[in-house]
Design a protein around this motif. Structure first.
Motif, mmCIF file in Angstrom:
data_model
loop_
_atom_site.group_PDB
_atom_site.id
_atom_site.type_symbol
_atom_site.label_atom_id
_atom_site.label_comp_id
_atom_site.label_asym_id
_atom_site.label_seq_id
_atom_site.Cartn_x
_atom_site.Cartn_y
_atom_site.Cartn_z
ATOM 1 N N ASP A 36 34.346 48.672 83.475
ATOM 2 C CA ASP A 36 34.526 50.553 84.463
ATOM 3 C C ASP A 36 34.053 50.285 85.495
ATOM 4 O O ASP A 36 33.585 49.123 86.100
ATOM 5 N N GLU A 37 34.441 51.459 86.293
ATOM 6 C CA GLU A 37 34.451 51.292 88.285
ATOM 7 C C GLU A 37 32.982 51.231 88.094
ATOM 8 O O GLU A 37 32.034 52.097 87.368
ATOM 9 N N GLY A 38 32.491 50.468 88.963
ATOM 10 C CA GLY A 38 31.480 50.189 89.432
ATOM 11 C C GLY A 38 30.867 49.481 88.581
ATOM 12 O O GLY A 38 29.117 48.527 89.148
ATOM 13 N N GLY A 39 30.982 48.758 88.174
ATOM 14 C CA GLY A 39 31.120 47.760 86.887
ATOM 15 C C GLY A 39 30.735 45.912 87.580
ATOM 16 O O GLY A 39 31.306 46.258 89.011
ATOM 17 N N ILE A 40 29.216 45.547 87.404
ATOM 18 C CA ILE A 40 29.078 44.206 88.190
ATOM 19 C C ILE A 40 29.065 42.827 87.772
ATOM 20 O O ILE A 40 28.508 42.841 86.134
ATOM 21 N N GLY A 41 30.136 41.482 88.294
ATOM 22 C CA GLY A 41 29.374 40.182 88.036
ATOM 23 C C GLY A 41 29.045 39.710 88.913
ATOM 24 O O GLY A 41 29.618 39.707 89.342
ATOM 25 N N GLU A 42 27.597 39.277 88.671
ATOM 26 C CA GLU A 42 26.393 39.786 89.241
ATOM 27 C C GLU A 42 26.768 37.898 89.778
ATOM 28 O O GLU A 42 27.765 36.773 89.176
ATOM 29 N N VAL A 43 26.696 37.380 91.207
ATOM 30 C CA VAL A 43 26.478 36.222 91.846
ATOM 31 C C VAL A 43 25.585 35.259 90.925
ATOM 32 O O VAL A 43 25.433 35.555 90.714
ATOM 33 N N HIS A 44 26.472 34.245 90.826
ATOM 34 C CA HIS A 44 26.079 33.023 90.286
ATOM 35 C C HIS A 44 27.163 32.187 90.033
ATOM 36 O O HIS A 44 28.023 32.200 90.649
ATOM 37 N N ALA A 45 27.043 30.910 90.229
ATOM 38 C CA ALA A 45 27.523 29.957 89.955
ATOM 39 C C ALA A 45 27.603 28.894 88.565
ATOM 40 O O ALA A 45 26.510 29.150 88.105
ATOM 41 N N HIS A 46 28.535 27.492 88.069
ATOM 42 C CA HIS A 46 28.387 27.400 86.934
ATOM 43 C C HIS A 46 29.191 25.988 87.461
ATOM 44 O O HIS A 46 29.854 25.782 88.125
ATOM 45 N N PRO A 47 28.809 24.899 87.422
ATOM 46 C CA PRO A 47 29.538 23.160 86.581
ATOM 47 C C PRO A 47 30.893 24.062 86.420
ATOM 48 O O PRO A 47 31.874 22.861 87.264
ATOM 49 N N VAL A 76 42.352 33.956 92.349
ATOM 50 C CA VAL A 76 41.362 33.416 93.256
ATOM 51 C C VAL A 76 40.867 31.708 92.603
ATOM 52 O O VAL A 76 40.571 32.137 91.820
ATOM 53 N N LEU A 77 40.821 30.633 92.915
ATOM 54 C CA LEU A 77 40.456 29.741 92.229
ATOM 55 C C LEU A 77 38.809 29.482 93.073
ATOM 56 O O LEU A 77 38.305 29.731 93.703
ATOM 57 N N VAL A 78 38.178 29.132 91.978
ATOM 58 C CA VAL A 78 36.649 29.100 92.235
ATOM 59 C C VAL A 78 35.931 28.059 92.051
ATOM 60 O O VAL A 78 35.865 27.055 91.245
ATOM 61 N N PRO A 79 36.138 27.038 93.184
ATOM 62 C CA PRO A 79 35.373 25.256 93.094
ATOM 63 C C PRO A 79 34.041 25.853 92.121
ATOM 64 O O PRO A 79 32.910 26.144 91.961
ATOM 65 N N SER A 80 34.167 24.279 91.276
ATOM 66 C CA SER A 80 32.385 23.781 90.622
ATOM 67 C C SER A 80 31.457 24.211 92.038
ATOM 68 O O SER A 80 31.395 23.736 92.590
ATOM 69 N N GLY A 81 30.447 24.785 91.056
ATOM 70 C CA GLY A 81 29.025 25.074 91.688
ATOM 71 C C GLY A 81 28.970 25.882 93.043
ATOM 72 O O GLY A 81 28.136 26.467 93.214
ATOM 73 N N VAL A 82 30.122 27.090 93.392
ATOM 74 C CA VAL A 82 29.955 27.521 94.681
ATOM 75 C C VAL A 82 29.978 29.090 93.622
ATOM 76 O O VAL A 82 30.403 29.121 92.803
ATOM 77 N N ARG A 83 28.763 29.827 94.308
ATOM 78 C CA ARG A 83 28.398 31.071 93.717
ATOM 79 C C ARG A 83 29.564 32.313 93.953
ATOM 80 O O ARG A 83 30.692 31.720 94.904
#
Length: 106
Positions: A36-47, A76-83
């Protein structure tokens, strides 16, 4: 393997977001996340390496130290380990593909 909408359940993540695990095996996983508008995917990283595709709506997406506005059709491409993280600027859906499979989602 075919996967239809009737085959998957929606998992409620919080009051503004939910997730459907669409298909997976050990090597790859595809997930649809609705915000929903305003929803957040918290900043994180994973392998896992991740590719995200904006199926509808608009997000402010953070990748490392950079922020961009992504609209329907952008990816968007998110490489392994990038926040990384995001904020939905309107009701939106993003499709994430992970390799290998996100076992923590199961």
């Amino acid at each position: 393997m075919f996967v239809t909408q009737e085959d998957v359940e929606r998992d409620i993540l919080d009051e503004k977001s939910s997730r459907k695990i669409l298909a997976y095996n050990e090597e790859i996983m595809m997930v649809e996340v609705s915000f929903d508008e305003g929803g957040i995917g918290e900043v994180h990283a994973h392998p896992h390496t991740q590719i995200s595709y904006v199926a509808s709506g608009c997000f402010e997406f953070q990748l490392g130290d950079n922020k961009r506005i992504l609209h329907e059709g952008d990816s968007v491409l998110v490489p392994s380990g990038v926040r990384h993280g995001l904020k939905a600027l309107q009701n939106s859906i993003i499709v994430d593909v992970f390799t290998p499979c996100r076992r923590d989602f199961l």
